[in-house]
Each structure stands twice: as C-alpha cells, then as structure tokens.
Design a protein around this motif. Structure first.
Motif, PDB file in Angstrom:
ATOM      1  N   LEU A  55      49.775  75.133  47.779  1.00 29.78           N
ATOM      2  CA  LEU A  55      49.580  74.001  48.697  1.00 29.78           C
ATOM      3  C   LEU A  55      48.607  74.364  49.817  1.00 29.78           C
ATOM      4  CD1 LEU A  55      53.217  72.597  48.857  1.00 29.78           C
ATOM      5  CD2 LEU A  55      51.245  71.640  47.618  1.00 29.78           C
ATOM      6  N   TYR A  56      48.703  75.584  50.340  1.00 28.82           N
ATOM      7  CA  TYR A  56      47.776  76.019  51.392  1.00 28.82           C
ATOM      8  C   TYR A  56      46.350  76.119  50.838  1.00 28.82           C
ATOM      9  CZ  TYR A  56      45.707  78.612  55.231  1.00 28.82           C
ATOM     10  OH  TYR A  56      44.893  79.002  56.265  1.00 28.82           O
ATOM     11  N   LEU A  57      46.201  76.713  49.655  1.00 27.46           N
ATOM     12  CA  LEU A  57      44.866  76.830  49.057  1.00 27.46           C
ATOM     13  C   LEU A  57      44.265  75.459  48.787  1.00 27.46           C
ATOM     14  CD1 LEU A  57      45.545  79.807  46.640  1.00 27.46           C
ATOM     15  CD2 LEU A  57      44.030  79.830  48.649  1.00 27.46           C
ATOM     16  N   ASN A  58      45.083  74.495  48.412  1.00 29.52           N
ATOM     17  CA  ASN A  58      44.603  73.130  48.220  1.00 29.52           C
ATOM     18  C   ASN A  58      44.220  72.513  49.566  1.00 29.52           C
ATOM     19  OD1 ASN A  58      44.206  70.611  46.647  1.00 29.52           O
ATOM     20  ND2 ASN A  58      45.891  69.931  47.939  1.00 29.52           N
ATOM     21  N   THR A  60      43.227  73.910  52.261  1.00 31.25           N
ATOM     22  CA  THR A  60      42.007  74.518  52.794  1.00 31.25           C
ATOM     23  C   THR A  60      40.829  74.413  51.821  1.00 31.25           C
ATOM     24  OG1 THR A  60      42.712  76.697  52.007  1.00 31.25           O
ATOM     25  CG2 THR A  60      43.262  76.110  54.304  1.00 31.25           C
ATOM     26  N   LYS A  61      41.030  73.623  50.744  1.00 22.15           N
ATOM     27  CA  LYS A  61      39.986  73.329  49.759  1.00 22.15           C
ATOM     28  C   LYS A  61      39.485  74.578  49.031  1.00 22.15           C
ATOM     29  CE  LYS A  61      38.758  68.978  51.856  1.00 22.15           C
ATOM     30  NZ  LYS A  61      39.987  68.385  51.469  1.00 22.15           N
ATOM     31  N   ARG A  62      40.352  75.578  48.853  1.00 23.92           N
ATOM     32  CA  ARG A  62      40.008  76.788  48.093  1.00 23.92           C
ATOM     33  C   ARG A  62      40.256  76.577  46.599  1.00 23.92           C
ATOM     34  NH1 ARG A  62      40.123  81.420  51.522  1.00 23.92           N
ATOM     35  NH2 ARG A  62      39.151  82.494  49.799  1.00 23.92           N
ATOM     36  N   ILE A  63      41.153  75.624  46.258  1.00 22.87           N
ATOM     37  CA  ILE A  63      41.349  75.223  44.869  1.00 22.87           C
ATOM     38  C   ILE A  63      41.311  73.699  44.826  1.00 22.87           C
ATOM     39  CG2 ILE A  63      42.698  77.252  44.197  1.00 22.87           C
ATOM     40  CD1 ILE A  63      45.227  75.514  44.316  1.00 22.87           C
ATOM     41  N   ASP A  64      40.982  73.166  43.667  1.00 22.86           N
ATOM     42  CA  ASP A  64      40.991  71.720  43.448  1.00 22.86           C
ATOM     43  C   ASP A  64      42.100  71.440  42.444  1.00 22.86           C
ATOM     44  OD1 ASP A  64      40.596  69.074  42.733  1.00 22.86           O
ATOM     45  OD2 ASP A  64      38.424  69.272  42.510  1.00 22.86           O
ATOM     46  N   LEU A  65      43.188  70.842  42.925  1.00 25.34           N
ATOM     47  CA  LEU A  65      44.350  70.624  42.066  1.00 25.34           C
ATOM     48  C   LEU A  65      44.012  69.853  40.800  1.00 25.34           C
ATOM     49  CD1 LEU A  65      47.265  69.945  44.561  1.00 25.34           C
ATOM     50  CD2 LEU A  65      46.559  72.082  43.482  1.00 25.34           C
ATOM     51  N   LYS A  66      43.010  68.972  40.878  1.00 33.97           N
ATOM     52  CA  LYS A  66      42.634  68.177  39.708  1.00 33.97           C
ATOM     53  C   LYS A  66      41.926  69.019  38.642  1.00 33.97           C
ATOM     54  CE  LYS A  66      41.070  65.239  42.779  1.00 33.97           C
ATOM     55  NZ  LYS A  66      40.154  64.384  43.417  1.00 33.97           N
ATOM     56  N   LYS A  67      41.474  70.209  39.006  1.00 30.64           N
ATOM     57  CA  LYS A  67      40.719  71.044  38.070  1.00 30.64           C
ATOM     58  C   LYS A  67      41.519  72.226  37.541  1.00 30.64           C
ATOM     59  CE  LYS A  67      36.239  69.742  39.843  1.00 30.64           C
ATOM     60  NZ  LYS A  67      34.977  70.178  40.418  1.00 30.64           N
ATOM     61  N   ARG A  80      37.503  79.201  45.379  1.00 30.89           N
ATOM     62  CA  ARG A  80      36.175  79.019  45.985  1.00 30.89           C
ATOM     63  C   ARG A  80      36.295  78.989  47.485  1.00 30.89           C
ATOM     64  NH1 ARG A  80      34.306  80.490  41.655  1.00 30.89           N
ATOM     65  NH2 ARG A  80      33.784  79.050  40.023  1.00 30.89           N
ATOM     66  N   PRO A  81      35.741  79.936  48.191  1.00 34.18           N
ATOM     67  CA  PRO A  81      35.203  81.204  47.709  1.00 34.18           C
ATOM     68  C   PRO A  81      36.343  82.116  47.262  1.00 34.18           C
ATOM     69  CG  PRO A  81      35.232  81.203  50.102  1.00 34.18           C
ATOM     70  CD  PRO A  81      35.697  79.834  49.661  1.00 34.18           C
ATOM     71  N   PRO A  82      35.997  83.253  46.638  1.00 33.02           N
ATOM     72  CA  PRO A  82      37.055  84.180  46.240  1.00 33.02           C
ATOM     73  C   PRO A  82      37.957  84.528  47.430  1.00 33.02           C
ATOM     74  CG  PRO A  82      34.993  84.832  45.248  1.00 33.02           C
ATOM     75  CD  PRO A  82      34.668  83.724  46.230  1.00 33.02           C
ATOM     76  N   ARG A  89      38.847  91.209  46.370  1.00 33.92           N
ATOM     77  CA  ARG A  89      38.528  89.789  46.222  1.00 33.92           C
ATOM     78  C   ARG A  89      39.024  89.288  44.870  1.00 33.92           C
ATOM     79  NH1 ARG A  89      34.171  87.726  49.187  1.00 33.92           N
ATOM     80  NH2 ARG A  89      33.185  86.927  47.320  1.00 33.92           N
ATOM     81  N   PHE A  90      39.682  88.132  44.905  1.00 41.55           N
ATOM     82  CA  PHE A  90      40.241  87.521  43.706  1.00 41.55           C
ATOM     83  C   PHE A  90      39.502  86.221  43.417  1.00 41.55           C
ATOM     84  CE2 PHE A  90      43.462  90.235  45.493  1.00 41.55           C
ATOM     85  CZ  PHE A  90      43.849  90.967  44.380  1.00 41.55           C
ATOM     86  N   THR A  91      39.148  86.028  42.152  1.00 39.25           N
ATOM     87  CA  THR A  91      38.337  84.879  41.756  1.00 39.25           C
ATOM     88  C   THR A  91      39.154  83.719  41.194  1.00 39.25           C
ATOM     89  OG1 THR A  91      38.002  85.829  39.561  1.00 39.25           O
ATOM     90  CG2 THR A  91      36.331  86.338  41.257  1.00 39.25           C
ATOM     91  N   HIS A  92      40.362  83.996  40.709  1.00 39.44           N
ATOM     92  CA  HIS A  92      41.205  82.969  40.096  1.00 39.44           C
ATOM     93  C   HIS A  92      42.660  83.205  40.466  1.00 39.44           C
ATOM     94  CE1 HIS A  92      37.617  82.863  37.565  1.00 39.44           C
ATOM     95  NE2 HIS A  92      37.934  81.608  37.297  1.00 39.44           N
ATOM     96  N   ILE A  93      43.422  82.131  40.452  1.00 44.84           N
ATOM     97  CA  ILE A  93      44.860  82.197  40.667  1.00 44.84           C
ATOM     98  C   ILE A  93      45.539  81.371  39.580  1.00 44.84           C
ATOM     99  CG2 ILE A  93      44.835  80.250  42.290  1.00 44.84           C
ATOM    100  CD1 ILE A  93      47.158  81.666  43.787  1.00 44.84           C
ATOM    101  N   CYS A  94      46.639  81.900  39.062  1.00 46.53           N
ATOM    102  CA  CYS A  94      47.441  81.188  38.065  1.00 46.53           C
ATOM    103  C   CYS A  94      48.883  81.184  38.546  1.00 46.53           C
ATOM    104  CB  CYS A  94      47.369  81.885  36.708  1.00 46.53           C
ATOM    105  SG  CYS A  94      45.712  81.950  35.992  1.00 46.53           S
ATOM    106  N   ALA A  95      49.604  80.114  38.252  1.00 52.04           N
ATOM    107  CA  ALA A  95      50.989  80.002  38.694  1.00 52.04           C
ATOM    108  C   ALA A  95      51.817  79.246  37.676  1.00 52.04           C
ATOM    109  CB  ALA A  95      51.048  79.290  40.048  1.00 52.04           C
TER     110      ALA A  95
END
Length: 176
Positions: A55-58, A60-67, A80-82, A89-95
């Motif tokens: 929710l925080y990453l969304n 702050t626009k670091r992830i796009d929930l629709k994508k 985005r950005p990592p 530095r981490f480029t992707h997150i999975c949950a």
C-alpha cells in the motif's frame, strides 16, 4: 518597476521554501519509517504481512497496482525507481497472502490461483552479487534485531531478470 516586483518575488520564494521544507522533512520521515518496516518484513524475524509495504509503495507511486503480474498465487510488480534498502537496490517485489479475507479485501494485491497456497510471503529481486547480499543480510538482521538464524531465503529469481531474490514466507515458520 523591477524594484517593487523583486520584494514580492523574494517574499514568494521565502513562502515556498517555508512550506516546502517541512513537507520534504515529512516525506523523508515517511521513507525512513517505510524502510524500517520493510527491513523488519524482509529480515523474516516473524511471519510476513506485505500489505502495508504494498500500500505504501502504491501510495508513493513506486508500483502500479494495475500492472501486477499474477504468477503462482502471487502478484509481482516492477519497482520504479528501484527500492534501496541498506545499500542494496531491488528492482521487483512479489507478494502473496494466505488469508482469504486479505485476498478479498485487496484483489489487486493478492489472488489465489488453483492448487496449493503460496503462503503469505514477500520476495524482492536484485542484481546484487551474493557476497554483497551476505553483508546486506548481516546489516538488516542487526537493524531488525534478529537473534539466531534467519528464515530469510536467498535464491535465484523465479519471476524477473536479476541475480538473486530474497524472500520471507509464512510457510518457513510452520513447525516452530
């Protein structure tokens, strides 16, 4: 005329700086709190709940929930950005989530595919080399005050390009 316009410009600049400084400080404080939370989650001292992180990453626009890409009962996003945590530095997150209520409440964060559950988990993908990750694990365990062996797992990325992934999953705590 330029003389009278200058004091208004200076006054406007001072007003903007006065307003912007506390906003910047608050944003930084929020980032510090987020990183503290993220460290506790990924250090795997206790079973994870990635909901607040996502929710925080969304927000702050670091992830796009629709994508989010849905793969094997988990959802993955590009960062985005990592995301930098303790120098890595981490480029992707999975949950993933085990709780049917979380899956129902947050359908863009979690989903349950057919078959066995992935548990509740969090994975971060990086391009860091293994020696750097080993040092990173020591730093985050210290910051999260992890005593003894960690349940944090380091492995090859299964979702996106990268050199390694670090993960924490509730299934690691079964039998404790």
């Amino acid at each position: 005329m330029a003389i009278s316009a200058r004091p208004a410009w200076v006054a406007g600049l001072i007003l903007v700086l006065t307003i912007a400084a506390p906003v910047s400080a608050r944003a930084q404080d929020g980032d510090d709190r987020f990183i503290d939370h993220a460290v506790r989650q990924i250090a795997c001292a206790y079973p994870p709940d990635p909901t607040a992180m996502l929710l925080y990453l969304n927000k702050t626009k670091r992830i796009d929930l629709k994508k989010g890409a849905r793969v094997d009962s988990e959802t993955c996003w590009s960062l985005r950005p990592p995301l930098a945590i303790e120098g890595v530095r981490f480029t992707h997150i999975c949950a993933s989530a085990e709780d049917p209520l979380l899956i129902e409440l947050f359908p863009r964060l979690y989903y349950r595919g057919p078959g066995t559950s992935a548990g509740t988990g969090l994975r971060l993908i990086t391009n860091a080399e293994r020696p750097a990750l080993d040092e990173w694990i020591k730093r985050i365990n210290e910051r999260a005050m992890v005593k003894g062996d960690t349940k944090l797992v380091v492995g090859a990325p299964s979702f996106a390009e990268g050199k390694a992934e670090v993960s924490c999953n509730s299934r690691s705590f079964l039998g404790d």
